[in-house]
Each structure stands twice: as C-alpha cells, then as structure tokens.
Design a protein around this motif. Sequence first.
Motif, PDB file in Angstrom:
ATOM      1  N   THR A  59       0.666  -1.244  -0.271  1.00 39.79           N
ATOM      2  CA  THR A  59      -0.395  -0.144   0.171  1.00 39.79           C
ATOM      3  C   THR A  59       0.674   1.474   0.512  1.00 39.79           C
ATOM      4  O   THR A  59       0.566   2.123  -0.155  1.00 39.79           O
ATOM      5  N   LYS A  60       2.156   0.987  -0.191  1.00 40.64           N
ATOM      6  CA  LYS A  60       2.991   2.005  -0.145  1.00 40.64           C
ATOM      7  C   LYS A  60       3.662   2.943   1.267  1.00 40.64           C
ATOM      8  O   LYS A  60       3.927   4.424   1.243  1.00 40.64           O
ATOM      9  N   TYR A  61       3.744   2.430   2.331  1.00 42.81           N
ATOM     10  CA  TYR A  61       3.387   2.630   3.383  1.00 42.81           C
ATOM     11  C   TYR A  61       4.576   1.836   4.538  1.00 42.81           C
ATOM     12  O   TYR A  61       4.781  -0.025   3.912  1.00 42.81           O
ATOM     13  N   ASN A 171      -2.999  -0.273   6.076  1.00 41.22           N
ATOM     14  CA  ASN A 171      -4.174  -0.176   4.686  1.00 41.22           C
ATOM     15  C   ASN A 171      -3.888   0.964   4.064  1.00 41.22           C
ATOM     16  O   ASN A 171      -2.719   1.164   4.130  1.00 41.22           O
ATOM     17  N   GLY A 172      -4.154   1.125   3.041  1.00 43.59           N
ATOM     18  CA  GLY A 172      -3.939   2.851   2.509  1.00 43.59           C
ATOM     19  C   GLY A 172      -3.788   4.140   2.751  1.00 43.59           C
ATOM     20  O   GLY A 172      -3.750   5.039   1.934  1.00 43.59           O
ATOM     21  N   ARG A 177      -4.355  -3.175  10.529  1.00 41.18           N
ATOM     22  CA  ARG A 177      -6.270  -3.704  10.331  1.00 41.18           C
ATOM     23  C   ARG A 177      -5.968  -5.026  11.136  1.00 41.18           C
ATOM     24  O   ARG A 177      -5.320  -4.863  11.645  1.00 41.18           O
ATOM     25  N   ARG A 178      -6.810  -5.275  11.524  1.00 43.69           N
ATOM     26  CA  ARG A 178      -7.271  -5.770  12.279  1.00 43.69           C
ATOM     27  C   ARG A 178      -7.021  -7.710  11.651  1.00 43.69           C
ATOM     28  O   ARG A 178      -7.183  -7.425  10.739  1.00 43.69           O
ATOM     29  N   THR A 185      -3.784 -12.554   0.987  1.00 46.04           N
ATOM     30  CA  THR A 185      -3.461 -12.187  -0.124  1.00 46.04           C
ATOM     31  C   THR A 185      -3.896 -10.010  -0.977  1.00 46.04           C
ATOM     32  O   THR A 185      -3.941 -10.035  -2.432  1.00 46.04           O
ATOM     33  N   ASP A 186      -3.785  -9.788   0.445  1.00 47.23           N
ATOM     34  CA  ASP A 186      -4.482  -8.593   0.260  1.00 47.23           C
ATOM     35  C   ASP A 186      -3.131  -7.742   0.114  1.00 47.23           C
ATOM     36  O   ASP A 186      -2.089  -8.040   0.971  1.00 47.23           O
TER      37      ASP A 186
END
Length: 240
Positions: A59-61, A171-172, A177-178, A185-186
């Motif tokens: 997610t680029k973080y 996340n984005g 995220r929990r 695959t996320d």
Amino acid sequence: MVMLPMLVLLGFLDLVSSRVRCAPVQACDPRQRRDAGGRGGVYEHLGGAPRRRKLYCATKYHLQIHSNGKIDGSLEEDNPFSIMEITAVDVGVVAIKGLFSGRYLAMNDKGRLYASEVFNRECEFVERIHELGYNTYASRHHSTEQPLPPGGGSSGKRRASVKRQWYVSINGKGRPRRGFKTRSTDKASLFLPRVLGNKDHEMVRRLRDSQSAHHHAHHRGERRRRRHRARKGRGRRPDD
C-alpha cells in the motif's frame, strides 16, 4: 538391563526441554532462547544475527514502531522508526523490533497490533514468502477457527475446522488493520523487506554514538557520586 530404562528416560527429558517456549506472559529475549541443540544464545542454524530492514507495504507505506507504543505506516523514505531488526526465533518464525523505539511488534488476541516493551509470545510471527515476491507476517498464536463445509474432508460426526491466520496489515491510509479482517492475498498484508540505504545507515550510526555517549556519561556520574560519598565518609568523626 538397568541402562536401557535410563537411556529412554534421558531421551524423553531432552525432547521435553527442546520444546520449551516462553510462557504467555513471560518476557524473554528472542536471541537468548535455546536452539534445537540445547545451546543458549542465538539460533546459529537460522543465521543468528538480526537482519536490519525496512518493511515496505504494497500500500506504499513503511511499517513504523513508535516509542509510545503506536503502530502505523509512513510515506517518508528516511523515517528512523521504520528501521527494523528481524530476528529468527524458530524455523520460519521471527521477532520484529523497532531499532529506534526499542519495542517489539506484537498482536493481541483481539487482532490489534501494538508495540511491546518486552518480548513475549505475542511478538512471534510466521514469515512466509508470497508468490509475488512479498513477505507476509502472521501471528503465531492468534487465529480464527473456521469450520469446513459439509463433506469437506470429515467423515465423522464432528465437523473439521481450519485455522484462518491473522496477518500484520497496513491499509491505504497508513493504519493497521485488525488481524481477523486480513488475508494473505490482501495488498495491505504484503511487505517487501528493503535493505537500508546510506541515510538509514547514517541514522543508525548516530543512534549508536548517542547511546555510547550516554553510557559513558552515566558511568562518569556514578564514579563522581562514589568519590563524593567516600570523601564525606572520611570527613565524619566518630561520636565521643
């Protein structure tokens, strides 16, 4: 005849000792755990020394571990709280420690990520290489039990179940995220371990220099206090 039972007993005790793990609330250094041969110190057969990396999420973080216990992601390339030490604690299992915060990445039984001051069982993550070249990090001890559908491999009355793993995920928006909401695959669960750049190495060098200076200053202060107490003790006269 006496030797045979003794050998069996010794073999059983050795097997039990090799399977010892940290208790649920026990603090221990992952590099002080015993290896399969019973030796203390680093896991020599797993590489031993920690790898210094920056975990770059799809997610680029960059994953961050803050000194106040907060976990999040950063878009900055040169953020010191993104520098991690990844240490093998078992085959395929690692501990992730923030070098500048001094805290370990951990996941509790609610699926929340947090930064622990000490190493415990919630700091153990199963490291797997994804087919896209990224890594995933799943909690070793927390997961969700999901029953298989009817006819899914269980012929008895008791329905079989499978474990759905909980993954480290950013996340984005750069927020964790929990665990029970994640999948392998996320994009938010995929991390690329990046080697440190020149600026990162410079920040690490400055950190080591400051720690060394603080250590020497502390010892100088201790020596001065001891000399002061000794002089005061010599200056006192015994009561008549």
